[in-house]
Design a protein around this motif. Structure first.
Motif, PDB file in Angstrom:
ATOM      1  N   LYS A 225       0.827  -1.204   0.000  1.00  0.00           N
ATOM      2  CA  LYS A 225       0.000   0.000   0.000  1.00  0.00           C
ATOM      3  C   LYS A 225       0.864   1.258   0.000  1.00  0.00           C
ATOM      4  O   LYS A 225       0.634   2.190  -0.778  1.00  0.00           O
ATOM      5  CB  LYS A 225      -0.933  -0.030   1.210  1.00  0.00           C
ATOM      6  CG  LYS A 225      -2.048   1.019   1.161  1.00  0.00           C
ATOM      7  CD  LYS A 225      -1.692   2.297   1.882  1.00  0.00           C
ATOM      8  CE  LYS A 225      -2.823   3.297   1.850  1.00  0.00           C
ATOM      9  NZ  LYS A 225      -2.450   4.594   2.475  1.00  0.00           N
ATOM     10  N   ILE A 226       1.885   1.297   0.864  1.00  0.00           N
ATOM     11  CA  ILE A 226       2.741   2.485   0.944  1.00  0.00           C
ATOM     12  C   ILE A 226       3.559   2.640  -0.329  1.00  0.00           C
ATOM     13  O   ILE A 226       3.835   3.754  -0.772  1.00  0.00           O
ATOM     14  CB  ILE A 226       3.631   2.413   2.195  1.00  0.00           C
ATOM     15  CG1 ILE A 226       2.770   2.374   3.454  1.00  0.00           C
ATOM     16  CG2 ILE A 226       4.566   3.627   2.263  1.00  0.00           C
ATOM     17  CD1 ILE A 226       3.543   2.209   4.744  1.00  0.00           C
ATOM     18  N   SER A 227       3.950   1.530  -0.945  1.00  0.00           N
ATOM     19  CA  SER A 227       4.708   1.604  -2.201  1.00  0.00           C
ATOM     20  C   SER A 227       3.874   2.250  -3.304  1.00  0.00           C
ATOM     21  O   SER A 227       4.378   3.073  -4.078  1.00  0.00           O
ATOM     22  CB  SER A 227       5.171   0.207  -2.630  1.00  0.00           C
ATOM     23  OG  SER A 227       6.101  -0.316  -1.717  1.00  0.00           O
ATOM     24  N   ILE A 228       2.602   1.873  -3.398  1.00  0.00           N
ATOM     25  CA  ILE A 228       1.728   2.499  -4.396  1.00  0.00           C
ATOM     26  C   ILE A 228       1.539   3.977  -4.075  1.00  0.00           C
ATOM     27  O   ILE A 228       1.609   4.839  -4.964  1.00  0.00           O
ATOM     28  CB  ILE A 228       0.362   1.784  -4.461  1.00  0.00           C
ATOM     29  CG1 ILE A 228       0.534   0.316  -4.821  1.00  0.00           C
ATOM     30  CG2 ILE A 228      -0.541   2.489  -5.481  1.00  0.00           C
ATOM     31  CD1 ILE A 228       1.221   0.060  -6.153  1.00  0.00           C
ATOM     32  N   ASP A 229       1.319   4.294  -2.792  1.00  0.00           N
ATOM     33  CA  ASP A 229       1.174   5.698  -2.395  1.00  0.00           C
ATOM     34  C   ASP A 229       2.418   6.508  -2.747  1.00  0.00           C
ATOM     35  O   ASP A 229       2.321   7.678  -3.136  1.00  0.00           O
ATOM     36  CB  ASP A 229       0.927   5.800  -0.891  1.00  0.00           C
ATOM     37  CG  ASP A 229      -0.497   5.446  -0.500  1.00  0.00           C
ATOM     38  OD1 ASP A 229      -1.336   5.259  -1.401  1.00  0.00           O
ATOM     39  OD2 ASP A 229      -0.765   5.353   0.713  1.00  0.00           O
ATOM     40  N   SER A 230       3.575   5.895  -2.599  1.00  0.00           N
ATOM     41  CA  SER A 230       4.817   6.597  -2.944  1.00  0.00           C
ATOM     42  C   SER A 230       4.885   6.861  -4.444  1.00  0.00           C
ATOM     43  O   SER A 230       5.334   7.925  -4.882  1.00  0.00           O
ATOM     44  CB  SER A 230       6.021   5.770  -2.489  1.00  0.00           C
ATOM     45  OG  SER A 230       7.220   6.414  -2.829  1.00  0.00           O
ATOM     46  N   SER A 231       4.422   5.915  -5.228  1.00  0.00           N
ATOM     47  CA  SER A 231       4.482   6.077  -6.683  1.00  0.00           C
ATOM     48  C   SER A 231       3.538   7.161  -7.184  1.00  0.00           C
ATOM     49  O   SER A 231       3.813   7.824  -8.187  1.00  0.00           O
ATOM     50  CB  SER A 231       4.165   4.744  -7.382  1.00  0.00           C
ATOM     51  OG  SER A 231       2.780   4.443  -7.344  1.00  0.00           O
ATOM     52  N   THR A 232       2.403   7.355  -6.491  1.00  0.00           N
ATOM     53  CA  THR A 232       1.442   8.384  -6.908  1.00  0.00           C
ATOM     54  C   THR A 232       1.713   9.737  -6.243  1.00  0.00           C
ATOM     55  O   THR A 232       1.056  10.724  -6.584  1.00  0.00           O
ATOM     56  CB  THR A 232       0.002   7.970  -6.528  1.00  0.00           C
ATOM     57  OG1 THR A 232      -0.104   7.895  -5.097  1.00  0.00           O
ATOM     58  CG2 THR A 232      -0.386   6.634  -7.147  1.00  0.00           C
ATOM     59  N   LEU A 233       2.641   9.777  -5.295  1.00  0.00           N
ATOM     60  CA  LEU A 233       2.935  10.917  -4.422  1.00  0.00           C
ATOM     61  C   LEU A 233       1.843  11.177  -3.388  1.00  0.00           C
ATOM     62  O   LEU A 233       1.882  12.177  -2.671  1.00  0.00           O
ATOM     63  CB  LEU A 233       3.222  12.200  -5.211  1.00  0.00           C
ATOM     64  CG  LEU A 233       4.540  12.254  -5.988  1.00  0.00           C
ATOM     65  CD1 LEU A 233       4.848  13.694  -6.411  1.00  0.00           C
ATOM     66  CD2 LEU A 233       5.713  11.686  -5.209  1.00  0.00           C
ATOM     67  N   MET A 234       0.857  10.257  -3.275  1.00  0.00           N
ATOM     68  CA  MET A 234      -0.115  10.397  -2.201  1.00  0.00           C
ATOM     69  C   MET A 234       0.560  10.233  -0.846  1.00  0.00           C
ATOM     70  O   MET A 234       0.167  10.889   0.136  1.00  0.00           O
ATOM     71  CB  MET A 234      -1.256   9.392  -2.349  1.00  0.00           C
ATOM     72  CG  MET A 234      -2.273   9.451  -1.207  1.00  0.00           C
ATOM     73  SD  MET A 234      -2.963  11.106  -0.927  1.00  0.00           S
ATOM     74  CE  MET A 234      -4.262  11.115  -2.150  1.00  0.00           C
ATOM     75  N   ASN A 235       1.557   9.372  -0.776  1.00  0.00           N
ATOM     76  CA  ASN A 235       2.272   9.214   0.492  1.00  0.00           C
ATOM     77  C   ASN A 235       2.822  10.566   0.952  1.00  0.00           C
ATOM     78  O   ASN A 235       2.750  10.909   2.136  1.00  0.00           O
ATOM     79  CB  ASN A 235       3.405   8.196   0.352  1.00  0.00           C
ATOM     80  CG  ASN A 235       3.948   7.747   1.693  1.00  0.00           C
ATOM     81  OD1 ASN A 235       3.187   7.374   2.579  1.00  0.00           O
ATOM     82  ND2 ASN A 235       5.259   7.787   1.848  1.00  0.00           N
ATOM     83  N   LYS A 236       3.346  11.331   0.002  1.00  0.00           N
ATOM     84  CA  LYS A 236       3.876  12.649   0.365  1.00  0.00           C
ATOM     85  C   LYS A 236       2.742  13.610   0.707  1.00  0.00           C
ATOM     86  O   LYS A 236       2.887  14.461   1.601  1.00  0.00           O
ATOM     87  CB  LYS A 236       4.724  13.204  -0.778  1.00  0.00           C
ATOM     88  CG  LYS A 236       5.792  14.170  -0.371  1.00  0.00           C
ATOM     89  CD  LYS A 236       6.730  13.638   0.718  1.00  0.00           C
ATOM     90  CE  LYS A 236       7.322  12.275   0.417  1.00  0.00           C
ATOM     91  NZ  LYS A 236       8.246  11.822   1.479  1.00  0.00           N
ATOM     92  N   GLY A 237       1.617  13.468   0.033  1.00  0.00           N
ATOM     93  CA  GLY A 237       0.465  14.296   0.368  1.00  0.00           C
ATOM     94  C   GLY A 237      -0.018  14.037   1.781  1.00  0.00           C
ATOM     95  O   GLY A 237      -0.311  14.970   2.535  1.00  0.00           O
ATOM     96  N   LEU A 238      -0.105  12.767   2.157  1.00  0.00           N
ATOM     97  CA  LEU A 238      -0.491  12.423   3.525  1.00  0.00           C
ATOM     98  C   LEU A 238       0.545  12.940   4.517  1.00  0.00           C
ATOM     99  O   LEU A 238       0.207  13.359   5.633  1.00  0.00           O
ATOM    100  CB  LEU A 238      -0.653  10.907   3.669  1.00  0.00           C
ATOM    101  CG  LEU A 238      -1.749  10.252   2.817  1.00  0.00           C
ATOM    102  CD1 LEU A 238      -1.736   8.739   3.015  1.00  0.00           C
ATOM    103  CD2 LEU A 238      -3.125  10.822   3.134  1.00  0.00           C
ATOM    104  N   GLU A 239       1.812  12.927   4.119  1.00  0.00           N
ATOM    105  CA  GLU A 239       2.871  13.423   5.001  1.00  0.00           C
ATOM    106  C   GLU A 239       2.804  14.941   5.167  1.00  0.00           C
ATOM    107  O   GLU A 239       3.200  15.468   6.215  1.00  0.00           O
ATOM    108  CB  GLU A 239       4.240  12.991   4.474  1.00  0.00           C
ATOM    109  CG  GLU A 239       4.508  11.509   4.675  1.00  0.00           C
ATOM    110  CD  GLU A 239       5.832  11.051   4.093  1.00  0.00           C
ATOM    111  OE1 GLU A 239       6.560  11.895   3.533  1.00  0.00           O
ATOM    112  OE2 GLU A 239       6.123   9.855   4.196  1.00  0.00           O
ATOM    113  N   VAL A 240       2.321  15.657   4.162  1.00  0.00           N
ATOM    114  CA  VAL A 240       2.112  17.096   4.320  1.00  0.00           C
ATOM    115  C   VAL A 240       1.079  17.340   5.414  1.00  0.00           C
ATOM    116  O   VAL A 240       1.271  18.172   6.316  1.00  0.00           O
ATOM    117  CB  VAL A 240       1.655  17.732   2.987  1.00  0.00           C
ATOM    118  CG1 VAL A 240       1.135  19.147   3.224  1.00  0.00           C
ATOM    119  CG2 VAL A 240       2.804  17.763   1.986  1.00  0.00           C
ATOM    120  N   ILE A 241      -0.038  16.590   5.356  1.00  0.00           N
ATOM    121  CA  ILE A 241      -1.071  16.723   6.385  1.00  0.00           C
ATOM    122  C   ILE A 241      -0.503  16.321   7.747  1.00  0.00           C
ATOM    123  O   ILE A 241      -0.761  16.981   8.766  1.00  0.00           O
ATOM    124  CB  ILE A 241      -2.304  15.878   6.026  1.00  0.00           C
ATOM    125  CG1 ILE A 241      -2.920  16.371   4.705  1.00  0.00           C
ATOM    126  CG2 ILE A 241      -3.334  15.914   7.158  1.00  0.00           C
ATOM    127  CD1 ILE A 241      -4.068  15.524   4.197  1.00  0.00           C
TER     128      ILE A 241
END
Length: 400
Positions: A225-241
């Motif tokens: 799940k985190i790998s996919i989030d990293s590929s879409t940059l959603m992981n970074k978006g969640l990290e901004v929040i």
């Protein structure tokens, strides 16, 4: 800057050693790295409980090595299989289901809780640990995305401590600690992103992305799940929040820069233009050990950073056209407390559908944007309201 999410972790407020630990998410990548830290410094820790998800084999192996009195699994039907894998002279209590994680998080004897369950499932246990006044090594960013305001209130009421495990937020924590801690007044926080496996690709290039390609992260070893989030940059978006919730800053004070080498983990910029950066090789044992052993620094059996060997460190702006999830996350946080709940739920559903071959890669941000557009906002001032909105968002997406 608003105050830190919890009382600032002064040395006098941290648990004594050896620390009695509860590890939630012990079978995942963070949990495994945490146990490697514990294995190297057994004199500093006593494992009270290990909680996995569905990986019975791995949890049994961990349990046999560390022999905690309590274990937890997601599904009750897996408990007999787990018991069968344990030796006759070791009979821990085995808890099952989501309530088990909450019970372990607020266990009276526990001094520190590692919150490393992936996704929204980590919110209730993290809040429970905060309400019980625990020291929390936080690796579940979704807890703050869903209910950072509730966790903040609980921490300041009970004295619970938050130590951020995510490499980026741990880097910010260390940079702020070196410049006044919670009294530091940064001009902005700068999160670094590797860019994932598709850095430099245009949106048109991403139409035919496969599951295997998206899971192939260039620098970090992470779960699916985190790998996919990293590929879409959603992981970074969640990290901004997460950064906004941890450090009490608005989204406009948090920037993201793509740094493919993953050596600089994040930076804090001050009014005079100076920037303090945290550097290190990309291995999660480093931030995990920093949190589990805080304020001690411990040795780890890892290669040390040699800047001459790195040759060069490069930085570039993120491409928000090809990777709109970062923009969506910032917009959701700015829109109000309920929008990040919808953002996260929609992302988790979309990622699961993609991993199971039911939607194409570019449908992930499309589903998230549509879910946010359909949400007009609601009050989320209780955990029940948050979890209900999370459930309703998932149901609506699955049924559509």
């Amino acid at each position: 800057m608003q105050t830190y999410i919890s009382p600032w972790p002064e040395e006098s407020a941290t648990p004594d050693f050896p620390r009695k630990l509860v590890l939630l998410g012990s079978t995942g990548s963070i949990g495994q790295s945490a146990l490697r830290v514990v294995e190297q410094h057994p004199e500093l820790f006593s494992i009270l409980a290990l909680a996995g998800g569905r990986n019975v084999k791995r949890l049994a192996e961990q349990a046999i090595q560390f022999r905690p009195p309590l274990l937890a699994l997601l599904n009750a039907e897996d408990a007999p299989r787990l018991q069968d894998r344990l030796p006759a002279d070791y009979t821990p209590e085995i808890l099952t289901g989501s309530p088990a994680y909450v019970a372990l998080a607020r266990l009276e004897e526990a001094q520190m809780v590692l919150s490393a369950i992936v996704g929204a499932a980590g919110f209730a246990p993290t809040l429970a640990a905060a309400r019980a006044g625990k020291a929390i090594a936080l690796a579940n960013k979704e807890s703050l995305v869903l209910g950072g305001h509730l966790i903040r209130e609980a921490c300041h009421r009970t004295g619970a401590l938050i130590l951020p495990v995510d490499s980026e937020h741990n880097a910010l924590f260390q940079a702020l600690a070196g410049h006044g801690g919670e009294h530091s007044q940064p001009y902005r926080l700068i999160l670094t992103a590797s860019g994932g496996p598709f850095r430099g690709r245009s949106r048109e290039d991403l139409h035919q992305v496969t599951r295997e390609q998206a899971l192939n992260h260039p620098n970090w070893s992470m779960g699916a799940k985190i790998s996919i989030d990293s590929s879409t940059l959603m992981n970074k978006g969640l990290e901004v929040i997460e950064a906004c919730q941890l450090y009490g800053v608005p989204a406009e004070q948090v920037d993201v820069v793509v740094h493919p080498q993953s050596i600089v983990h994040s930076l804090v910029e001050y009014d005079d233009g100076s920037q303090l950066a945290h550097l290190g090789l990309p291995d999660m044992q480093v931030p995990i050990a920093h949190c589990l052993c805080y304020p001690r620094r411990v040795t780890l059996g890892l290669k040390r950073l040699n800047l001459a060997e790195c040759a060069k460190l490069t930085f570039e702006a993120p491409d928000l056209t090809a990777f709109p999830c970062l923009r969506l996350a910032k917009e959701a946080f700015a829109a109000g407390p309920s929008h990040p709940v919808v953002l996260n739920a929609a992302n988790e559903v979309a990622v699961d559908l993609f991993l199971n071959g039911k939607i194409r890669y570019l449908a992930i941000p499309e589903m998230i944007e549509n879910a946010l557009a359909a949400h007009s906002g609601t009050t989320v001032d209780t955990p029940e309201a948050i979890l209900q909105l999370d459930k309703e968002t998932r149901q609506a997406l699955i049924q559509s």
